[in-house]
Design a protein around this motif. Structure first.
Motif, mmCIF file in Angstrom:
data_model
loop_
_atom_site.group_PDB
_atom_site.id
_atom_site.type_symbol
_atom_site.label_atom_id
_atom_site.label_comp_id
_atom_site.label_asym_id
_atom_site.label_seq_id
_atom_site.Cartn_x
_atom_site.Cartn_y
_atom_site.Cartn_z
ATOM 1 N N ARG A 372 0.824 -1.209 0.000
ATOM 2 C CA ARG A 372 0.000 0.000 0.000
ATOM 3 C C ARG A 372 0.859 1.261 0.000
ATOM 4 O O ARG A 372 0.517 2.266 -0.641
ATOM 5 N N ILE A 373 1.970 1.199 0.725
ATOM 6 C CA ILE A 373 2.862 2.358 0.772
ATOM 7 C C ILE A 373 3.395 2.666 -0.622
ATOM 8 O O ILE A 373 3.465 3.825 -1.050
ATOM 9 N N GLY A 374 3.764 1.610 -1.349
ATOM 10 C CA GLY A 374 4.251 1.818 -2.705
ATOM 11 C C GLY A 374 3.208 2.430 -3.619
ATOM 12 O O GLY A 374 3.546 3.170 -4.559
ATOM 13 N N LEU A 375 1.935 2.170 -3.353
ATOM 14 C CA LEU A 375 0.862 2.674 -4.204
ATOM 15 C C LEU A 375 0.392 4.073 -3.808
ATOM 16 O O LEU A 375 0.018 4.873 -4.676
ATOM 17 N N ASN A 376 0.420 4.393 -2.511
ATOM 18 C CA ASN A 376 -0.288 5.576 -2.033
ATOM 19 C C ASN A 376 0.575 6.600 -1.285
ATOM 20 O O ASN A 376 0.031 7.488 -0.634
ATOM 21 N N CYS A 377 1.884 6.477 -1.355
ATOM 22 C CA CYS A 377 2.759 7.456 -0.686
ATOM 23 C C CYS A 377 3.751 8.048 -1.682
ATOM 24 O O CYS A 377 4.972 7.812 -1.586
ATOM 25 N N PRO A 378 3.288 8.837 -2.654
ATOM 26 C CA PRO A 378 4.190 9.343 -3.705
ATOM 27 C C PRO A 378 5.227 10.347 -3.186
ATOM 28 O O PRO A 378 6.241 10.565 -3.847
#
Length: 474
Positions: A372-378
Protein backbone atom coordinates in the motif's frame (compact mmCIF):
# COMPACT_ATOMS: atom_id res chain seq x y z
CA UNK A 1 129.04 33.33 -0.58
CA UNK A 2 130.10 29.86 0.37
CA UNK A 3 127.77 26.97 0.99
CA UNK A 4 127.75 27.47 4.77
CA UNK A 5 126.71 31.13 4.49
CA UNK A 6 124.07 30.25 1.91
CA UNK A 7 122.57 27.60 4.24
CA UNK A 8 122.60 30.07 7.16
CA UNK A 9 120.74 32.67 5.09
CA UNK A 10 118.09 30.16 4.05
CA UNK A 11 117.65 29.02 7.64
CA UNK A 12 117.20 32.60 8.79
CA UNK A 13 114.57 33.21 6.08
CA UNK A 14 112.65 30.09 7.07
CA UNK A 15 112.82 31.08 10.73
CA UNK A 16 111.46 34.53 9.98
CA UNK A 17 108.67 32.99 7.82
CA UNK A 18 107.76 30.53 10.57
CA UNK A 19 107.59 33.36 13.07
CA UNK A 20 105.26 35.30 10.76
CA UNK A 21 103.07 32.21 10.22
CA UNK A 22 102.95 31.47 13.92
CA UNK A 23 102.10 35.07 14.64
CA UNK A 24 99.20 34.86 12.17
CA UNK A 25 98.02 31.58 13.69
CA UNK A 26 98.19 32.97 17.21
CA UNK A 27 96.42 36.09 16.09
CA UNK A 28 93.63 34.10 14.41
CA UNK A 29 93.26 31.89 17.47
CA UNK A 30 93.14 34.89 19.77
CA UNK A 31 90.58 36.51 17.52
CA UNK A 32 88.50 33.31 17.43
CA UNK A 33 88.75 32.95 21.20
CA UNK A 34 87.62 36.54 21.61
CA UNK A 35 84.64 35.84 19.33
CA UNK A 36 83.74 32.79 21.40
CA UNK A 37 84.01 34.88 24.55
CA UNK A 38 81.76 37.49 23.01
CA UNK A 39 79.24 34.81 21.96
CA UNK A 40 79.32 33.27 25.42
CA UNK A 41 78.87 36.71 26.94
CA UNK A 42 75.83 37.40 24.75
CA UNK A 43 74.40 33.96 25.56
CA UNK A 44 74.89 34.64 29.22
CA UNK A 45 73.01 37.93 28.85
CA UNK A 46 70.15 36.04 27.17
CA UNK A 47 70.46 37.33 23.63
CA UNK A 48 67.26 36.24 21.85
CA UNK A 49 68.81 36.63 18.41
CA UNK A 50 71.63 34.17 19.09
CA UNK A 51 69.26 31.70 20.78
CA UNK A 52 67.01 31.66 17.76
CA UNK A 53 69.97 30.73 15.57
CA UNK A 54 71.83 28.34 17.83
CA UNK A 55 68.99 26.60 19.72
CA UNK A 56 66.75 25.07 17.12
CA UNK A 57 65.52 22.46 19.61
CA UNK A 58 65.37 24.08 23.08
CA UNK A 59 65.58 21.90 26.15
CA UNK A 60 62.46 21.22 28.29
CA UNK A 61 63.71 23.65 30.91
CA UNK A 62 64.18 26.35 28.29
CA UNK A 63 60.74 25.68 26.83
CA UNK A 64 59.15 25.99 30.29
CA UNK A 65 60.97 29.26 30.84
CA UNK A 66 59.87 30.58 27.47
CA UNK A 67 56.21 29.63 28.14
CA UNK A 68 56.39 31.37 31.50
CA UNK A 69 57.74 34.51 29.82
CA UNK A 70 54.92 34.39 27.26
CA UNK A 71 52.29 33.97 29.98
CA UNK A 72 53.71 36.91 31.85
CA UNK A 73 53.53 39.03 28.70
CA UNK A 74 49.73 38.46 28.50
CA UNK A 75 49.10 38.95 32.21
CA UNK A 76 48.17 42.33 33.60
CA UNK A 77 51.08 44.49 34.61
CA UNK A 78 51.94 45.15 38.24
CA UNK A 79 49.74 48.17 38.25
CA UNK A 80 46.71 46.20 36.97
CA UNK A 81 44.59 43.36 38.35
CA UNK A 82 42.48 40.55 36.88
CA UNK A 83 39.56 42.05 38.72
CA UNK A 84 39.92 45.25 36.66
CA UNK A 85 39.30 43.57 33.31
CA UNK A 86 36.57 45.35 31.32
CA UNK A 87 33.04 44.19 32.01
CA UNK A 88 32.42 43.00 28.45
CA UNK A 89 35.61 40.89 28.50
CA UNK A 90 34.65 39.08 31.71
CA UNK A 91 31.12 38.62 30.36
CA UNK A 92 32.51 37.03 27.21
CA UNK A 93 34.62 34.66 29.31
CA UNK A 94 31.67 33.73 31.54
CA UNK A 95 29.52 32.86 28.52
CA UNK A 96 31.96 30.06 27.69
CA UNK A 97 31.97 28.58 31.20
CA UNK A 98 29.69 25.93 32.64
CA UNK A 99 27.34 26.98 35.40
CA UNK A 100 29.54 25.52 38.15
CA UNK A 101 32.72 27.13 36.80
CA UNK A 102 30.88 30.41 36.41
CA UNK A 103 29.72 30.22 40.02
CA UNK A 104 33.26 29.52 41.23
CA UNK A 105 34.63 32.42 39.20
CA UNK A 106 32.02 34.75 40.70
CA UNK A 107 33.69 34.33 44.11
CA UNK A 108 36.99 35.81 42.88
CA UNK A 109 35.99 39.41 43.52
CA UNK A 110 33.02 41.74 43.73
CA UNK A 111 33.42 42.87 40.13
CA UNK A 112 33.22 39.30 38.83
CA UNK A 113 30.28 38.58 41.12
CA UNK A 114 28.52 41.57 39.59
CA UNK A 115 29.15 40.18 36.10
CA UNK A 116 27.83 36.79 37.29
CA UNK A 117 24.40 38.40 37.77
CA UNK A 118 24.32 40.12 34.39
CA UNK A 119 20.90 39.44 32.74
CA UNK A 120 22.53 38.19 29.52
CA UNK A 121 23.93 35.19 31.40
CA UNK A 122 20.48 34.13 32.65
CA UNK A 123 18.43 34.16 29.48
CA UNK A 124 19.00 30.44 28.96
CA UNK A 125 18.81 27.96 31.84
CA UNK A 126 18.24 24.23 32.28
CA UNK A 127 16.85 23.04 35.59
CA UNK A 128 17.96 19.48 36.34
CA UNK A 129 15.88 17.79 39.02
CA UNK A 130 16.94 14.31 40.09
CA UNK A 131 16.55 12.29 43.25
CA UNK A 132 19.91 11.02 44.60
CA UNK A 133 18.39 7.68 45.59
CA UNK A 134 17.34 6.83 42.04
CA UNK A 135 19.61 8.86 39.73
CA UNK A 136 23.35 9.31 39.36
CA UNK A 137 22.84 12.71 37.71
CA UNK A 138 23.38 15.88 39.68
CA UNK A 139 20.53 18.24 40.45
CA UNK A 140 20.51 22.01 40.27
CA UNK A 141 21.26 23.14 43.81
CA UNK A 142 18.15 24.38 45.69
CA UNK A 143 19.93 27.57 46.79
CA UNK A 144 20.74 28.39 43.17
CA UNK A 145 17.13 27.75 42.17
CA UNK A 146 15.90 30.20 44.80
CA UNK A 147 18.49 32.74 43.72
CA UNK A 148 17.31 32.45 40.11
CA UNK A 149 13.67 32.85 41.08
CA UNK A 150 14.47 35.84 43.30
CA UNK A 151 16.92 37.68 41.02
CA UNK A 152 16.61 36.39 37.47
CA UNK A 153 13.06 35.15 36.83
CA UNK A 154 12.37 38.21 34.67
CA UNK A 155 15.50 37.49 32.60
CA UNK A 156 14.71 33.86 31.74
CA UNK A 157 13.80 33.32 28.09
CA UNK A 158 14.91 29.80 27.10
CA UNK A 159 14.04 27.38 29.90
CA UNK A 160 13.94 23.60 30.14
CA UNK A 161 13.25 21.20 32.97
CA UNK A 162 14.87 17.76 32.97
CA UNK A 163 13.41 15.36 35.51
CA UNK A 164 14.14 11.74 36.30
CA UNK A 165 11.59 8.98 36.87
CA UNK A 166 10.57 10.13 40.36
CA UNK A 167 7.31 11.93 40.97
CA UNK A 168 9.11 14.20 43.47
CA UNK A 169 11.29 15.59 40.69
CA UNK A 170 8.29 16.39 38.50
CA UNK A 171 6.52 18.04 41.43
CA UNK A 172 9.61 20.14 42.12
CA UNK A 173 9.55 21.30 38.49
CA UNK A 174 5.89 22.31 38.87
CA UNK A 175 6.72 24.25 42.05
CA UNK A 176 9.37 26.24 40.15
CA UNK A 177 6.99 26.89 37.24
CA UNK A 178 4.35 28.26 39.61
CA UNK A 179 6.84 30.87 40.88
CA UNK A 180 7.76 32.28 37.46
CA UNK A 181 5.15 35.03 37.65
CA UNK A 182 7.44 37.76 36.26
CA UNK A 183 8.91 35.72 33.42
CA UNK A 184 9.14 36.52 29.71
CA UNK A 185 9.84 32.97 28.52
CA UNK A 186 10.08 32.30 24.79
CA UNK A 187 11.02 28.60 24.84
CA UNK A 188 9.77 26.08 27.38
CA UNK A 189 10.63 22.39 27.48
CA UNK A 190 9.48 19.75 29.98
CA UNK A 191 11.63 16.65 29.49
CA UNK A 192 11.36 13.30 31.24
CA UNK A 193 14.71 11.56 30.93
CA UNK A 194 13.32 8.14 31.94
CA UNK A 195 9.66 7.28 32.44
CA UNK A 196 7.08 10.10 32.03
CA UNK A 197 7.04 11.24 35.65
CA UNK A 198 4.96 14.37 34.91
CA UNK A 199 2.01 12.04 34.38
CA UNK A 200 2.18 11.07 38.06
CA UNK A 201 1.71 14.65 39.23
CA UNK A 202 -1.90 15.55 40.12
CA UNK A 203 -3.38 17.12 37.00
CA UNK A 204 -4.72 20.17 38.81
CA UNK A 205 -1.27 20.91 40.26
CA UNK A 206 0.44 20.53 36.88
CA UNK A 207 -2.08 22.61 34.93
CA UNK A 208 -2.06 25.36 37.57
CA UNK A 209 1.75 25.64 37.38
CA UNK A 210 1.83 25.56 33.58
CA UNK A 211 -0.83 28.23 33.16
CA UNK A 212 1.27 30.61 35.29
CA UNK A 213 3.83 30.60 32.48
CA UNK A 214 1.16 30.68 29.76
CA UNK A 215 -0.48 33.75 31.31
CA UNK A 216 2.63 35.77 32.19
CA UNK A 217 5.02 35.12 29.33
CA UNK A 218 3.03 36.70 26.44
CA UNK A 219 5.75 35.75 23.92
CA UNK A 220 6.02 31.95 23.93
CA UNK A 221 7.27 30.68 20.57
CA UNK A 222 8.37 27.09 21.30
CA UNK A 223 6.72 24.64 23.71
CA UNK A 224 7.67 20.99 24.27
CA UNK A 225 5.30 19.30 26.70
CA UNK A 226 5.29 15.65 25.61
CA UNK A 227 4.04 13.07 28.14
CA UNK A 228 2.31 15.58 30.39
CA UNK A 229 -1.27 15.97 31.74
CA UNK A 230 -1.87 19.23 29.84
CA UNK A 231 -5.54 19.62 28.91
CA UNK A 232 -7.87 21.63 26.67
CA UNK A 233 -8.51 24.54 29.11
CA UNK A 234 -4.78 25.12 29.59
CA UNK A 235 -4.31 25.16 25.79
CA UNK A 236 -7.03 27.82 25.56
CA UNK A 237 -5.05 29.92 28.06
CA UNK A 238 -1.94 29.42 25.91
CA UNK A 239 -3.77 30.57 22.79
CA UNK A 240 -5.35 33.56 24.53
CA UNK A 241 -1.97 34.94 25.57
CA UNK A 242 0.48 33.72 22.92
CA UNK A 243 -1.43 33.24 19.67
CA UNK A 244 0.71 35.76 17.78
CA UNK A 245 4.08 34.26 18.76
CA UNK A 246 3.63 30.47 18.96
CA UNK A 247 5.61 28.70 16.22
CA UNK A 248 6.37 25.22 17.61
CA UNK A 249 4.21 22.91 19.73
CA UNK A 250 5.22 19.36 20.63
CA UNK A 251 2.68 17.49 22.71
CA UNK A 252 2.80 13.78 21.92
CA UNK A 253 1.29 11.41 24.48
CA UNK A 254 -0.96 13.97 26.17
CA UNK A 255 -4.10 11.94 26.87
CA UNK A 256 -6.13 14.81 28.38
CA UNK A 257 -6.11 16.84 25.15
CA UNK A 258 -8.94 16.27 22.69
CA UNK A 259 -9.11 16.89 18.93
CA UNK A 260 -11.13 20.03 19.74
CA UNK A 261 -8.31 21.31 21.97
CA UNK A 262 -5.63 21.01 19.32
CA UNK A 263 -8.02 22.40 16.70
CA UNK A 264 -8.36 25.53 18.83
CA UNK A 265 -4.59 26.00 18.63
CA UNK A 266 -4.52 25.56 14.84
CA UNK A 267 -7.48 27.90 14.35
CA UNK A 268 -5.95 30.82 16.24
CA UNK A 269 -2.15 30.37 16.14
CA UNK A 270 -1.59 31.28 12.51
CA UNK A 271 2.20 31.40 12.91
CA UNK A 272 2.48 27.74 13.89
CA UNK A 273 5.17 26.06 11.78
CA UNK A 274 5.92 22.82 13.63
CA UNK A 275 3.48 20.48 15.34
CA UNK A 276 3.93 17.08 17.00
CA UNK A 277 0.98 15.09 18.32
CA UNK A 278 -0.56 11.65 18.59
CA UNK A 279 -2.68 10.26 15.79
CA UNK A 280 -5.88 10.34 17.87
CA UNK A 281 -5.66 14.18 17.79
CA UNK A 282 -5.30 14.29 14.00
CA UNK A 283 -8.44 15.08 12.07
CA UNK A 284 -9.60 16.35 8.70
CA UNK A 285 -10.66 19.59 10.40
CA UNK A 286 -7.16 20.07 11.84
CA UNK A 287 -5.47 19.62 8.46
CA UNK A 288 -7.90 22.06 6.86
CA UNK A 289 -7.31 24.61 9.64
CA UNK A 290 -3.57 24.39 8.98
CA UNK A 291 -4.26 24.96 5.26
CA UNK A 292 -6.17 28.23 5.40
CA UNK A 293 -4.84 31.32 3.62
CA UNK A 294 -4.20 33.20 6.87
CA UNK A 295 -2.05 30.37 8.24
CA UNK A 296 1.69 30.35 7.50
CA UNK A 297 3.21 27.42 5.64
CA UNK A 298 3.58 24.42 7.92
CA UNK A 299 7.13 23.06 7.89
CA UNK A 300 7.01 19.94 10.05
CA UNK A 301 4.16 17.70 11.20
CA UNK A 302 5.03 14.68 13.34
CA UNK A 303 2.40 12.05 14.09
CA UNK A 304 2.92 9.20 16.56
CA UNK A 305 0.66 6.22 15.90
CA UNK A 306 0.82 4.22 19.12
CA UNK A 307 -1.25 1.26 20.26
CA UNK A 308 -2.15 1.85 23.89
CA UNK A 309 -4.61 -1.04 24.16
CA UNK A 310 -3.57 -3.80 21.70
CA UNK A 311 -6.44 -5.07 19.54
CA UNK A 312 -8.84 -2.65 21.25
CA UNK A 313 -7.72 0.71 19.85
CA UNK A 314 -9.75 2.01 16.92
CA UNK A 315 -7.88 4.22 14.45
CA UNK A 316 -9.86 6.55 12.19
CA UNK A 317 -9.03 7.41 8.59
CA UNK A 318 -7.99 10.77 7.11
CA UNK A 319 -9.42 11.82 3.75
CA UNK A 320 -7.23 12.16 0.72
CA UNK A 321 -8.68 15.64 0.11
CA UNK A 322 -7.52 16.83 3.55
CA UNK A 323 -3.95 15.68 2.89
CA UNK A 324 -4.12 17.33 -0.54
CA UNK A 325 -5.26 20.66 0.93
CA UNK A 326 -2.30 20.69 3.34
CA UNK A 327 0.22 19.92 0.59
CA UNK A 328 -1.20 22.57 -1.74
CA UNK A 329 -0.92 25.15 1.02
CA UNK A 330 2.48 23.96 2.30
CA UNK A 331 4.18 22.09 -0.58
CA UNK A 332 7.46 21.63 1.32
CA UNK A 333 5.96 20.30 4.54
CA UNK A 334 7.61 17.23 6.10
CA UNK A 335 5.02 14.79 7.42
CA UNK A 336 6.63 12.22 9.69
CA UNK A 337 4.76 9.19 11.01
CA UNK A 338 6.06 6.79 13.67
CA UNK A 339 4.14 3.51 13.89
CA UNK A 340 4.15 1.29 16.97
CA UNK A 341 1.27 -1.01 16.10
CA UNK A 342 0.57 -4.69 15.79
CA UNK A 343 -0.10 -6.11 12.33
CA UNK A 344 -3.86 -6.38 12.77
CA UNK A 345 -4.12 -2.66 13.64
CA UNK A 346 -2.88 -1.28 10.30
CA UNK A 347 -6.19 -1.70 8.50
CA UNK A 348 -7.26 2.00 8.31
CA UNK A 349 -3.91 3.31 7.03
CA UNK A 350 -2.76 4.03 3.46
CA UNK A 351 -6.00 2.91 1.87
CA UNK A 352 -5.78 6.04 -0.28
CA UNK A 353 -3.14 8.57 -1.14
CA UNK A 354 -1.33 9.98 1.92
CA UNK A 355 1.08 12.93 1.95
CA UNK A 356 3.55 11.32 4.35
CA UNK A 357 7.28 11.93 3.67
CA UNK A 358 8.99 9.92 6.44
CA UNK A 359 7.79 6.54 7.69
CA UNK A 360 9.22 4.58 10.63
CA UNK A 361 7.83 1.21 11.66
CA UNK A 362 9.00 0.22 15.14
CA UNK A 363 7.33 -3.19 14.99
CA UNK A 364 6.67 -5.78 12.30
CA UNK A 365 4.72 -4.61 9.28
CA UNK A 366 3.07 -6.89 6.70
CA UNK A 367 3.83 -7.27 3.00
CA UNK A 368 0.36 -5.95 2.27
CA UNK A 369 1.05 -2.75 4.16
CA UNK A 370 4.35 -2.16 2.35
CA UNK A 371 2.49 -2.74 -0.91
CA UNK A 372 0.00 0.00 0.00
CA UNK A 373 2.86 2.36 0.77
CA UNK A 374 4.25 1.82 -2.70
CA UNK A 375 0.86 2.67 -4.20
CA UNK A 376 -0.29 5.58 -2.03
CA UNK A 377 2.76 7.46 -0.69
CA UNK A 378 4.19 9.34 -3.70
CA UNK A 379 5.94 11.96 -1.48
CA UNK A 380 7.88 9.36 0.52
CA UNK A 381 11.47 10.41 1.24
CA UNK A 382 12.57 7.97 3.95
CA UNK A 383 11.40 4.50 4.95
CA UNK A 384 12.60 2.43 7.92
CA UNK A 385 11.19 -1.06 8.55
CA UNK A 386 12.19 -2.71 11.80
CA UNK A 387 10.85 -6.16 10.87
CA UNK A 388 8.63 -7.92 8.38
CA UNK A 389 8.73 -11.70 8.28
CA UNK A 390 10.12 -14.57 6.28
CA UNK A 391 8.69 -13.70 2.86
CA UNK A 392 10.89 -11.79 0.38
CA UNK A 393 9.88 -8.17 -0.21
CA UNK A 394 11.12 -7.95 -3.80
CA UNK A 395 7.82 -6.86 -5.37
CA UNK A 396 7.04 -4.34 -2.63
CA UNK A 397 10.47 -2.68 -2.86
CA UNK A 398 10.33 -2.47 -6.66
CA UNK A 399 6.88 -0.88 -6.47
CA UNK A 400 8.17 1.66 -3.96
CA UNK A 401 11.10 2.45 -6.28
CA UNK A 402 8.68 2.95 -9.21
CA UNK A 403 6.14 5.16 -7.45
CA UNK A 404 8.13 7.02 -4.78
CA UNK A 405 10.35 9.21 -6.94
CA UNK A 406 11.59 11.27 -3.97
CA UNK A 407 12.86 8.32 -1.93
CA UNK A 408 16.43 8.97 -0.76
CA UNK A 409 16.80 6.79 2.34
CA UNK A 410 15.73 3.29 3.31
CA UNK A 411 16.58 0.97 6.19
CA UNK A 412 15.54 -2.66 6.47
CA UNK A 413 15.93 -4.66 9.68
CA UNK A 414 14.64 -8.20 10.16
CA UNK A 415 13.35 -8.61 6.60
CA UNK A 416 14.17 -10.83 3.62
CA UNK A 417 15.04 -9.70 0.09
CA UNK A 418 16.63 -11.70 -2.72
CA UNK A 419 19.93 -10.37 -4.00
CA UNK A 420 18.48 -9.94 -7.50
CA UNK A 421 15.43 -8.08 -6.19
CA UNK A 422 17.58 -5.80 -4.05
CA UNK A 423 19.90 -4.97 -6.96
CA UNK A 424 16.88 -4.17 -9.13
CA UNK A 425 15.51 -1.86 -6.44
CA UNK A 426 18.83 -0.02 -6.15
CA UNK A 427 19.17 0.18 -9.93
CA UNK A 428 15.76 1.87 -10.21
CA UNK A 429 16.51 4.37 -7.44
CA UNK A 430 20.06 5.06 -8.58
CA UNK A 431 22.34 7.64 -7.01
CA UNK A 432 19.50 9.47 -5.22
CA UNK A 433 19.69 6.86 -2.44
CA UNK A 434 21.91 8.78 -0.05
CA UNK A 435 21.26 6.31 2.80
CA UNK A 436 20.91 2.57 2.25
CA UNK A 437 21.02 0.20 5.20
CA UNK A 438 20.19 -3.52 5.21
CA UNK A 439 21.51 -6.37 7.31
CA UNK A 440 23.60 -8.94 5.48
CA UNK A 441 21.39 -11.66 6.99
CA UNK A 442 18.36 -10.16 5.20
CA UNK A 443 19.85 -10.72 1.72
CA UNK A 444 19.11 -14.10 0.10
CA UNK A 445 21.68 -15.27 -2.50
CA UNK A 446 20.22 -16.53 -5.78
CA UNK A 447 21.36 -17.77 -9.17
CA UNK A 448 22.30 -14.25 -10.33
CA UNK A 449 24.16 -12.78 -7.36
CA UNK A 450 25.88 -14.18 -4.31
CA UNK A 451 27.07 -12.31 -1.23
CA UNK A 452 30.51 -11.69 -2.73
CA UNK A 453 29.08 -10.05 -5.83
CA UNK A 454 26.25 -7.96 -4.46
CA UNK A 455 28.31 -5.21 -2.81
CA UNK A 456 30.15 -4.41 -6.05
CA UNK A 457 26.93 -4.47 -8.09
CA UNK A 458 25.08 -2.20 -5.65
CA UNK A 459 28.10 0.11 -5.41
CA UNK A 460 28.09 0.49 -9.19
CA UNK A 461 24.48 1.70 -9.24
CA UNK A 462 24.87 3.94 -6.19
CA UNK A 463 28.04 5.55 -7.51
CA UNK A 464 29.90 4.96 -4.23
CA UNK A 465 31.33 2.09 -2.20
CA UNK A 466 28.62 0.19 -0.32
CA UNK A 467 28.52 -2.87 1.93
CA UNK A 468 25.59 -4.48 3.77
CA UNK A 469 25.46 -4.05 7.54
CA UNK A 470 27.12 -6.77 9.60
CA UNK A 471 25.73 -8.22 12.81
CA UNK A 472 28.19 -7.49 15.68
CA UNK A 473 30.01 -10.53 17.01
CA UNK A 474 30.19 -9.36 20.61
Amino acid sequence: MDLRESHSAKTQLHTQKDKRDWTVIVSVRLETKQKHLNVFSRMKRGSAGLKSKCQTFPSPKQRAKRLKQMACSFAPSRGEDWGNLPHHVVLQIFQHLSLMDRARASSVCRRWNHVFHTPDLWRRFEFELNQPATSYLRSTHPDLIQQIIRKHAQHLQYVSFKVDSCTESAEAACDILSQLVNCTIKTLGLISTARPSFMDVPQAHFVSALTVVFVNSKSLSSIKIDDTPVDDPSLKVLVANNSDTLKLLKMSSCPHVSPAGILCVADQCHGLRELALNYHLLSDELLLALSTEKHVNLEHLRIDVVSENPSQTHFHSIKRSSWGALVRHSPKVNIVMYFFLYEDEFEPFFREETAVTHLYFGRAVSKEMLGRIGLNCPRLVELVVCANGLEPLDEELIRIAERCKSLTAIGLGECEVTCSGFVEFVKMCGGRLTQLSIMEEALIPDSTYNMEQIHSEVSKHLGRIWFPDMMPTW
